[in-house]
Design a protein around this motif. Sequence first.
Motif, PDB file in Angstrom:
ATOM      1  N   TRP A  52       0.982  -1.234  -0.040  1.00 55.13           N
ATOM      2  CA  TRP A  52      -0.005  -0.108   0.028  1.00 55.13           C
ATOM      3  C   TRP A  52       0.837   1.269  -0.144  1.00 55.13           C
ATOM      4  N   THR A  55      -9.587  -5.532   7.764  1.00 52.25           N
ATOM      5  CA  THR A  55      -9.089  -4.604   8.601  1.00 52.25           C
ATOM      6  C   THR A  55      -7.866  -4.930   9.308  1.00 52.25           C
ATOM      7  N   LEU A 106      -6.509   0.368  10.270  1.00 52.09           N
ATOM      8  CA  LEU A 106      -6.571   0.373   8.724  1.00 52.09           C
ATOM      9  C   LEU A 106      -7.951  -0.301   8.221  1.00 52.09           C
ATOM     10  N   MET A 160      -6.285   4.793   6.631  1.00 55.84           N
ATOM     11  CA  MET A 160      -5.554   4.791   7.908  1.00 55.84           C
ATOM     12  C   MET A 160      -6.081   5.782   9.088  1.00 55.84           C
ATOM     13  N   TRP A 173      -5.051   5.486   1.343  1.00 55.17           N
ATOM     14  CA  TRP A 173      -4.013   4.881   1.035  1.00 55.17           C
ATOM     15  C   TRP A 173      -4.497   3.954  -0.306  1.00 55.17           C
TER      16      TRP A 173
END
Length: 112
Positions: free
Chosen positions: A28, A59, A77, A87, A104
Amino acid sequence: MKTTFALLFVLLLFTAGPASADSLDGNWCSRDGERLHIEGPTIMTPGGSKMQGNYQRHTFSYIVPDTETGAGSFVFLQQWGEEMMKMYLGSDEASARQGDGQEWNRCAPTTS
């Protein structure tokens, strides 16, 4: 029999895809050039620490290690699509989830 096999083959063709497409696993990138990598419960944080966190398919959470900026902060996340996650930072999960979150995206494949 041949028709059944052909139909099964076509169905498999259309349903196959990357294993990480429907999970947080993978690389990411943030808009400001930070990177992180998730592989199951293991994360390589933006600060370069390899550690274990709380992994679920969509998650992930962890506490920022002492060696990184923001040490002790709770990071949450959450995947918002195949190519995007957010995030969230806070002192715990509840406070982290109250913010807007930093977007992200999956990193583009690297070439050599």
